[in-house]
Design a protein around this motif. Structure first.
Motif, mmCIF file in Angstrom:
data_model
loop_
_atom_site.group_PDB
_atom_site.id
_atom_site.type_symbol
_atom_site.label_atom_id
_atom_site.label_comp_id
_atom_site.label_asym_id
_atom_site.label_seq_id
_atom_site.Cartn_x
_atom_site.Cartn_y
_atom_site.Cartn_z
ATOM 1 N N VAL A 1 83.028 48.119 33.077
ATOM 2 C CA VAL A 1 82.539 47.052 32.774
ATOM 3 C C VAL A 1 84.246 45.625 33.458
ATOM 4 O O VAL A 1 83.607 44.824 34.093
ATOM 5 C CB VAL A 1 83.868 46.380 31.161
ATOM 6 C CG1 VAL A 1 82.921 45.167 30.739
ATOM 7 C CG2 VAL A 1 82.098 47.227 30.647
ATOM 8 N N HIS A 2 85.853 46.071 33.290
ATOM 9 C CA HIS A 2 86.357 45.563 33.748
ATOM 10 C C HIS A 2 86.699 45.106 35.527
ATOM 11 O O HIS A 2 86.786 44.040 36.007
ATOM 12 C CB HIS A 2 87.831 46.188 34.197
ATOM 13 C CG HIS A 2 88.711 45.652 34.403
ATOM 14 N ND1 HIS A 2 89.443 45.307 35.616
ATOM 15 C CD2 HIS A 2 89.926 44.858 34.059
ATOM 16 C CE1 HIS A 2 90.141 44.764 35.854
ATOM 17 N NE2 HIS A 2 90.765 43.918 34.589
ATOM 18 N N TYR A 3 85.701 46.758 36.457
ATOM 19 C CA TYR A 3 85.422 46.205 37.748
ATOM 20 C C TYR A 3 83.958 45.452 38.390
ATOM 21 O O TYR A 3 84.714 43.606 38.042
ATOM 22 C CB TYR A 3 85.001 47.562 38.543
ATOM 23 C CG TYR A 3 84.201 47.845 39.663
ATOM 24 C CD1 TYR A 3 84.936 47.328 40.970
ATOM 25 C CD2 TYR A 3 82.481 47.010 39.107
ATOM 26 C CE1 TYR A 3 84.264 47.364 41.809
ATOM 27 C CE2 TYR A 3 82.927 46.753 40.629
ATOM 28 C CZ TYR A 3 82.877 47.072 42.523
ATOM 29 O OH TYR A 3 82.457 47.597 43.101
ATOM 30 N N ALA A 4 83.221 45.165 37.404
ATOM 31 C CA ALA A 4 82.694 44.287 37.994
ATOM 32 C C ALA A 4 82.418 43.269 37.496
ATOM 33 O O ALA A 4 82.155 42.223 38.111
ATOM 34 C CB ALA A 4 81.315 45.148 36.397
ATOM 35 N N ARG A 5 83.644 42.838 35.970
ATOM 36 C CA ARG A 5 83.628 41.066 36.069
ATOM 37 C C ARG A 5 84.838 40.775 36.992
ATOM 38 O O ARG A 5 84.626 40.321 37.870
ATOM 39 C CB ARG A 5 84.660 40.462 34.249
ATOM 40 C CG ARG A 5 84.925 39.892 34.411
ATOM 41 C CD ARG A 5 83.664 38.730 34.522
ATOM 42 N NE ARG A 5 83.545 37.276 33.712
ATOM 43 C CZ ARG A 5 84.039 36.380 35.292
ATOM 44 N NH1 ARG A 5 83.515 37.038 36.289
ATOM 45 N NH2 ARG A 5 84.076 35.144 35.272
ATOM 46 N N ALA A 6 85.498 41.706 37.634
ATOM 47 C CA ALA A 6 86.997 40.886 38.619
ATOM 48 C C ALA A 6 86.402 40.920 40.244
ATOM 49 O O ALA A 6 86.800 40.931 40.933
ATOM 50 C CB ALA A 6 87.914 41.768 38.587
ATOM 51 N N LEU B 1 82.799 42.243 41.529
ATOM 52 C CA LEU B 1 81.775 42.299 42.247
ATOM 53 C C LEU B 1 80.634 41.017 41.647
ATOM 54 O O LEU B 1 80.598 40.450 43.128
ATOM 55 C CB LEU B 1 80.699 42.591 40.806
ATOM 56 C CG LEU B 1 80.595 44.133 40.270
ATOM 57 C CD1 LEU B 1 79.097 44.512 39.648
ATOM 58 C CD2 LEU B 1 79.463 44.479 41.930
ATOM 59 N N PRO B 2 81.541 39.358 41.361
ATOM 60 C CA PRO B 2 81.270 38.431 41.707
ATOM 61 C C PRO B 2 81.125 37.687 43.373
ATOM 62 O O PRO B 2 80.002 37.411 44.080
ATOM 63 C CB PRO B 2 82.102 37.378 41.138
ATOM 64 C CG PRO B 2 82.319 38.077 39.751
ATOM 65 C CD PRO B 2 82.510 39.127 39.909
ATOM 66 N N SER B 3 81.960 38.275 43.685
ATOM 67 C CA SER B 3 82.591 37.874 45.297
ATOM 68 C C SER B 3 81.571 38.345 46.120
ATOM 69 O O SER B 3 81.508 38.111 47.026
ATOM 70 C CB SER B 3 83.937 37.424 45.933
ATOM 71 O OG SER B 3 83.977 39.575 44.930
ATOM 72 N N SER B 4 81.423 40.066 46.210
ATOM 73 C CA SER B 4 80.846 40.622 46.609
ATOM 74 C C SER B 4 79.046 40.666 46.420
ATOM 75 O O SER B 4 78.413 41.133 47.685
ATOM 76 C CB SER B 4 81.292 41.961 46.587
ATOM 77 O OG SER B 4 80.795 43.101 45.310
ATOM 78 N N VAL B 5 78.973 40.434 45.562
ATOM 79 C CA VAL B 5 76.929 40.723 45.246
ATOM 80 C C VAL B 5 77.245 39.347 44.860
ATOM 81 O O VAL B 5 76.638 39.112 43.365
ATOM 82 C CB VAL B 5 76.537 41.469 44.761
ATOM 83 C CG1 VAL B 5 76.817 43.171 45.159
ATOM 84 C CG2 VAL B 5 77.600 41.577 43.069
ATOM 85 N N PHE C 1 78.659 34.517 38.225
ATOM 86 C CA PHE C 1 77.424 35.017 38.660
ATOM 87 C C PHE C 1 76.354 34.053 38.779
ATOM 88 O O PHE C 1 75.579 33.639 37.117
ATOM 89 C CB PHE C 1 77.105 36.344 37.898
ATOM 90 C CG PHE C 1 78.017 36.785 38.221
ATOM 91 C CD1 PHE C 1 77.570 38.176 38.317
ATOM 92 C CD2 PHE C 1 78.411 38.258 37.157
ATOM 93 C CE1 PHE C 1 78.950 39.534 39.001
ATOM 94 C CE2 PHE C 1 79.727 39.262 37.088
ATOM 95 C CZ PHE C 1 79.876 39.187 38.134
ATOM 96 N N LEU C 2 75.567 32.977 39.476
ATOM 97 C CA LEU C 2 75.608 31.699 39.290
ATOM 98 C C LEU C 2 73.636 32.444 39.670
ATOM 99 O O LEU C 2 73.201 31.504 38.644
ATOM 100 C CB LEU C 2 75.871 31.002 40.960
ATOM 101 C CG LEU C 2 76.886 30.365 40.986
ATOM 102 C CD1 LEU C 2 76.829 29.788 42.352
ATOM 103 C CD2 LEU C 2 77.460 29.763 39.761
#
Length: 405
Positions: A226-231, A233-237, A261-262
């Protein structure tokens, strides 16, 4: 006429075609052109007794090598070599280098060793690879991937010898990547630019997806997910549309970030039983809501129990989530932070308990918490539900749990 027989035999299971080859020379020629070869204990007729006493380790390689060596080299499309456990069998890459493997589109290996050489021209048509409990030596996996330029689908499961998984940029056609249960894996470094779906389950690893601009769907299961996904993921996917995140351990609460996450429309978060603090702050998941302006569906699955009656509920200023159509919370508890999160979203909340014909028995503490959760909903959430929002609360089945209650 021979083409007709070949077509008919191509529709039959491999073992039936092999038996038919004993009838006539015409059938034998069809057998040697069979496009789908599946080598397993069942198809090769290795009985359970022989398998248990170790005879399979001697008999299986000989049968596979004999069939591949005598295949005409015409039209193998699917090749599967599957053993229920690891053996000393080495997949015979050299037998496919004479042209017989040039048409292989699907390769499924399980329970064997793969030691490819640099001569792997036969991989040029390979579009789907499934590897399970496969042992690699040296850079065997890297050699396989670098030569599979047509690869579109890659599954790697329980291959414990892999420490670093490098997916090269030459895999321009790769769309799906799945990695599950590789215990020694430490790094996943993907440079493949066109992956659209990624699935990972295992221990926490160093995960780099590069600039995966076409990634639309991701499913990750590991501690701290959960922490990883928020911190991260937005920039890489940046173009992600569907995300499923499961974690059994979160050291800290979900961080607040300005990244978005647009395009994310569906988000599932599952906090499974593990080493969570009893006071885990569900309310920090608001960070995901505020990061997803296009979100339509939110599913939150809570399977551990943490409760205390709320007082002075916190409020957080954030954007209005006008596009959300459904919020589903499974395993709702009376934890204050979970009530705060629900009040913050206040759209459509569906809190189901899956039912069968007869409900399974539940511990008394679970039953008591379920009652507390319903009371918390009635007290703190129901009065705040807007008129245009439908709140559906599925309570405990009193027919099955009347005695316990």
């Amino acid at each position: 006429m021979q083409d007709i027989w070949r077509h008919i035999h191509s529709l039959l299971p491999m073992r039936d075609v092999a038996r038919a080859a004993c009838v006539s020379s015409a059938f034998l020629r069809s057998w040697r052109c069979h496009p789908n070869l599946t080598f397993s204990r069942t198809t090769l007729g290795v009985d359970k007794k022989a398998y248990k006493n170790g005879a399979i380790a001697r008999d299986f390689p000989n049968k596979v090598d004999h069939i591949l060596r005598n295949h005409s080299g015409i039209g193998i499309e699917e090749l599967a070599v599957t053993l229920p456990m690891k053996t000393s069998y080495n997949f015979p890459c050299s037998l496919l280098s004479n042209g017989s493997g040039h048409s292989i589109q699907s390769l499924h290996l399980a329970g064997c060793a793969l030691r490819p050489t640099t001569e792997l021209a036969w991989l040029k048509s390979l579009s789907k690879v499934r590897l399970q409990s496969v042992y690699f030596t040296g850079d065997g996996l890297g050699c396989l991937l670098c030569n599979s330029l047509a690869l579109e689908w890659l599954e790697i499961r329980c291959c414990d010898g892999i420490v670093r998984l490098k997916v090269p940029c030459v895999l321009q056609r790769l769309r799906y990547l799945e990695v599950i249960g590789c215990d020694k894996l430490e790094v996943i470094d993907s440079k493949a630019p066109n992956i659209s779906s990624f699935f990972y389950e295992g221990d926490r690893v160093q995960l780099s997806l590069g600039e995966a601009l076409l990634m639309e769907k991701i499913h990750i299961i590991f501690s701290g997910a959960v922490h990883y996904a928020r911190a991260e993921l937005p920039s890489s996917v940046p173009n992600l549309k569907i995300a499923a995140i499961r974690s059994s351990r979160e050291i800290t609460t979900t961080p607040m970030r300005h990244s978005k996450f647009l395009h994310l429309k569906k988000l599932s978060i599952a906090l499974s039983t593990g080493t969570f603090s009893p006071g885990y702050d569900y309310f920090s998941l608001v960070s995901f809501l505020d990061a997803c302006p296009s979100l339509e569906t939110l599913i939150l699955d809570v399977s551990f129990y943490s409760y205390f009656y709320p007082s002075n509920l916190r409020k957080m200023q954030g954007q209005q989530h006008h596009k959300i159509k459904s919020v589903k919370i499974l395993g709702f508890t009376s934890a204050r932070s979970l009530i705060e999160l629900t009040c913050h979203s206040l759209f459509r909340c569906y809190v189901p308990i899956h039912k069968t014909r007869k409900c399974s028995p539940l511990p008394i503490d679970v039953l008591m918490e379920a009652q507390r959760a319903v009371l918390a909903i009635r007290t703190y959430i129901e009065p705040k539900v807007p008129s245009m929002v439908k709140l559906c609360v599925v309570e405990l089945c009193r027919r099955c749990h009347a005695v316990e209650l």
